[in-house]
Every structure is written in C-alpha cells, then in structure tokens.
Design an enzyme around this catalytic site. Structure first.
Site, PDB file in Angstrom:
ATOM      1  N   ASP A  44       0.824  -1.252   0.008  1.00 31.34           N
ATOM      2  CA  ASP A  44       0.010  -0.078  -0.012  1.00 31.34           C
ATOM      3  C   ASP A  44       1.065   1.260   0.079  1.00 31.34           C
ATOM      4  OD1 ASP A  44      -2.534   1.714   0.311  1.00 31.34           O
ATOM      5  OD2 ASP A  44      -1.304   1.862   2.509  1.00 31.34           O
ATOM      6  N   ASP A  54      -0.281   4.971   0.757  1.00 32.98           N
ATOM      7  CA  ASP A  54      -0.471   6.084   1.915  1.00 32.98           C
ATOM      8  C   ASP A  54      -0.459   5.549   3.294  1.00 32.98           C
ATOM      9  OD1 ASP A  54      -1.166   7.863  -0.297  1.00 32.98           O
ATOM     10  OD2 ASP A  54      -3.063   7.032  -0.598  1.00 32.98           O
ATOM     11  N   ASP A  74      -1.893  -0.413   6.106  1.00 30.49           N
ATOM     12  CA  ASP A  74      -1.734   0.263   7.312  1.00 30.49           C
ATOM     13  C   ASP A  74      -3.024   0.484   7.914  1.00 30.49           C
ATOM     14  OD1 ASP A  74      -2.073   3.617   6.645  1.00 30.49           O
ATOM     15  OD2 ASP A  74      -2.196   2.275   5.184  1.00 30.49           O
TER      16      ASP A  74
END
Length: 468
Positions: free
Chosen positions: A12, A14, A164
C-alpha cells in the site's frame, strides 16, 4: 516443512510507504470544514477519493463531483510539499530489490497522486503499480491486489501485502494474500494469516517469508490389491511418491501392510486401519481417528502437524464398489455408500482444517448435470469442497477421470477418486498417472502400479498471527 516461496511483496502507499495518511486526513478536514474525529475514520482512512467525497456529499449536500475535485487538489498540494517515507520503508524496498523479489504499489489513491509519490520514491523500485483508476472496484474489494498479482504473474497466496488500514487489510485478505499490517493512525488487530507490527523498521525479507502459509500436498491413491498386479510394485510406488513431492497420502487397498512398508522406506509416519486403509505422512502424526479395526470399507483419519501451530486432519475413505452408478446410470443404488460416508462425516472434527480423500466408487454430482449423485452431494452439504473441480470447474474441458487408466472402453471412464477439503485453500489440483499404462490384462510391466489415477491437491495452510 515447507512454506510457499515468496513470489512478490505488494505495498500500500498512503500511510504504509509514505506518511500521507496524515496529509489525507488534513485534506479531508480542509474540505469538510471541520475537525475529524475517530468516528470518521472508516470513511476516510484507506478509502478512495470518490468514496470519501460521496460520504461528505451525503452529510453536506454539496455535489460529490465538486467535493472529489477539491479533495484531489488539497491532497495533491500536500503530497508535493510534504511527502516523507515511513521509517524502514526504503531499506525494505532496497533489500527486496537485492534479493530479486518483485514489488508492486497497490493504492486507493488516483493515478495522478500515485505518480507523484512514485517519482519521489523512485518508480523503478516497483514492477507494477495499481491505483484507484485501474480497477472497477478499489479497496476494500480484492480487485486491486488481484490486478497486481495478475500483472506480476504471481499467486496471491505466495505474496505478502503490507498495509496500514483495516480497509486495505480487508482488500488484501480477500485477494488471498498474507498480510503484514503496520498501523498508521488507527489500530489493527492480529488475526490468522495477518501479522501486526509497529512499523517497517527492522523488517527483513526473511521476516516477510516467514509470514507465508505452509504448503500441504495431499494425494489419494487406490493401490489396487496393494499394487501386486504389477511387477516390482513397491519400488514403483515409492518412485511415484518421490517424484510427486507429496506430503500426505491417503491410501486404499493397502493389502494390510502397504502403509507401514511405504512409510518405513521413506522415513515417514503412518497410520494403518484394518486391512484396506492407511495414511502416510512426511509430517508427524499427532492423533488418529476412526475405528482401527475398520473392515474393508470405511474411513480412517489422522492429524498431522505441519509446523508449530499449523495442523490439519486428513481422512481416507473407501466406499463400497457394488452397484456402481454408471453401470446403471442412476442414483438408485447409492444408499450403502451414502451411509458409509455419513458415518465418516459424523466423526470428522469441525474445528480443524481437513482433507477428505479416497475412492468413493461413485461419480460426482458436479460432473453429471442430470443426476444428483447423493454421496458427493452429502459431502458438499457438510461443507466440503471438491478441490479438483474447484481448480478445474469445467467437467467437459477437464474431466479428470480417475477410473480407469488400465480398464479400457466399454468400461466407463469416470471421476470416482476425490480430494475434498474444508478450511484449506487450493493452490493446484491434478490427476496423476506415470508413464503410459498398458490396459488389462497386459499390466504386469506397467510403470503405474494401479488401476486408478491418483489425485494430488496442493493446499496452503495458514501460518497463524503475530502481534505488535
């Protein structure tokens, strides 16, 4: 024991590789005109711009398109001036590159934002990038991760996704990836197949490899009078087991001693049940199930420990052969086999992943569109999935016949040997016959020492969870 090889790592963007979750949060606050709270996290963290815009539109009445444009502008301005790699991110990317492990960027951000971040990180670090603009659905749907795996030519089960947010974790897990979660703004709970760490600092390639599930390759094999119709049958059986690299074999027609003799020759573990059934395993057998004095027909099971915390049950069955359906193409005479299978199903532990294998002596309802063969139907109703048909859904294109490589027409050719499962994930399934067997009665010099084809299914077995 063997884990699946690490084929790729999917990141991922961001909040995972770069500290942009804070920038996105600030951009949403700016457009919303208020301070966001913890209650807003599910609509903001890990969501595509269009999703958050639709949420804001419902609350404010402002057109979603206008809000999306504003969010794009605010976030892009912040990214250009405030992008910061998360600690350990560049070190991990470098280590993966040195070991030749492909990487992909998988983000719910639009392409314009992703390209800005890629430029800052070094686009050459990633073999593939997938953004919100590249799939019909974005996170939490599995589409972005599946698209990345297709582009890389890898199996999701052999990949680790690094995320996250709960939204991203849900996407990666739905695609079938092992997950390393490194929460940025909101906590993430550990779960089977998911490991949670405070961050990427100190994460090594070997640590990522350790997150992958274990491989468990299971074979069902009717030995045909123990193999005695073929010269030098025991050596030929051992050769098949070695060449196929199987881990557990459910045996039928063992002639009483085959399981023990094969296991001793291989240095494996074994369980013998009666004069006809046996199971051999390269992994330790920690428990046995069923009646050890079972007659010629019936079922027997074992629990194998693939690794600490990773166990599975394997059951082998042999069902009565009389009134075999295709001789009289109807399900009218299936009662004896159905009762035998139901007895086995009632003994199987529902809390442990299980493979149920054997010579069912009946066709599958998945292969005969006009007949609901009750034995395989009963297994399906008990939650078992046919691994071969799962891997090869079209019975016309991939019939998968196991009866019989040596009994020629007019003898029916059919699929009567199965590897069923509950709680496992199928990576591959195939039938197997070595050489080109001559047909009955000219069989004694065949390389293949059976009158059935074997079925071999490779499963992944989860490796458990780690915590912060």
């Amino acid at each position: 024991m063997s884990r699946l090889p690490l084929q790729a790592v999917l990141f991922d963007m961001d909040g995972t590789l770069v500290d942009t979750e804070r920038l996105w949060w600030e951009a949403v606050e700016q457009v919303a005109g208020r301070t966001l709270t913890e209650a807003d996290q599910p609509e903001v963290l890990g969501r595509a711009v269009e999703d958050t815009a639709a949420w804001l539109s419902a609350a404010t009445g402002t057109p979603a398109g206008d809000l999306a444009d504003a969010l794009h502008r605010e976030f892009a301005d912040r990214v250009r001036t405030g992008i910061v790699p998360r600690p350990g991110a560049l070190d991990l990317l470098g280590a993966l590159a040195r070991e030749g492990v492909p990487t992909a960027l998988v983000t719910a951000s639009p392409r314009a934002v992703a390209d800005t971040v890629l430029e800052a990180l070094g686009a050459e670090r990633f073999a593939v990038s997938v953004t919100a603009d590249d799939t019909p659905l974005t996170k939490p749907a599995p589409d972005p991760y599946l698209a990345a795996c297709r582009a890389l030519g890898v199996d999701p089960a052999a990949c680790v996704a690094v995320e996250d947010t709960e939204t991203g974790v849900a996407s990666a897990e739905a695609a079938g990836c092992a997950v390393l979660a490194v929460p940025s703004l909101a906590p993430i709970a550990a779960a089977p197949g998911r490991t949670v760490l405070a961050g990427l600092e100190g994460v090594t390639v070997d640590r990522l490899r350790s997150l992958l599930p274990y491989r468990l390759r299971v074979m069902t094999w009717n030995l045909w009078y123990g193999g005695t119709e073929v010269h030098d049958h025991r050596a030929k059986q051992l050769k098949v087991i070695a060449e196929t690299e199987v881990d557990v074999v459910g045996l039928q027609e063992t002639y009483g001693t085959a399981a023990q003799e094969l296991a001793e020759a291989l240095g494996w573990y074994h369980h013998r049940a009666g004069v006809n059934l046996g199971i051999i395993s390269r992994h330790p057998i920690t428990d046995t199930f069923g009646d050890p004095e079972v007659g010629f027909y019936g079922a027997a099971g074992v629990r194998v420990r693939v690794a600490e915390g990773a166990e599975a049950d394997v059951w082998t069955v042999h069902l009565d052969y009389e009134s075999y359906g295709p001789y009289v193409p109807s399900a009218a005479h299936e009662g004896v086999r159905l009762a035998q299978l139901r007895d086995a199903l009632g003994r199987i532990d529902e809390t442990v992943p299980v493979a149920l294998v054997g010579d069912f002596n009946t066709p599958s309802h998945l292969d005969w569109p006009d007949i609901e063969w009750p034995v395989t139907k009963a297994a399906e109703e008990a939650g078992f999935v046919d691994s071969y048909r799962q891997a090869h859904p079209d019975p016309v294109a991939e019939p998968g016949h196991t009866w019989s490589p040596v009994q020629a027409a007019p003898e029916p050719q059919d699929r009567i040997d199965f590897v069923l499962h509950r709680g496992l994930r199928v990576l591959d399934s195939r039938t197997y016959v070595s050489g080109t067997p001559r047909t009955w009665p000219d069989v004694e010099d065949n390389d293949w020492p059976s009158d059935h084809a074997a079925v071999i299914t490779t499963f992944s077995l989860g490796s458990g969870a780690g915590t912060v």
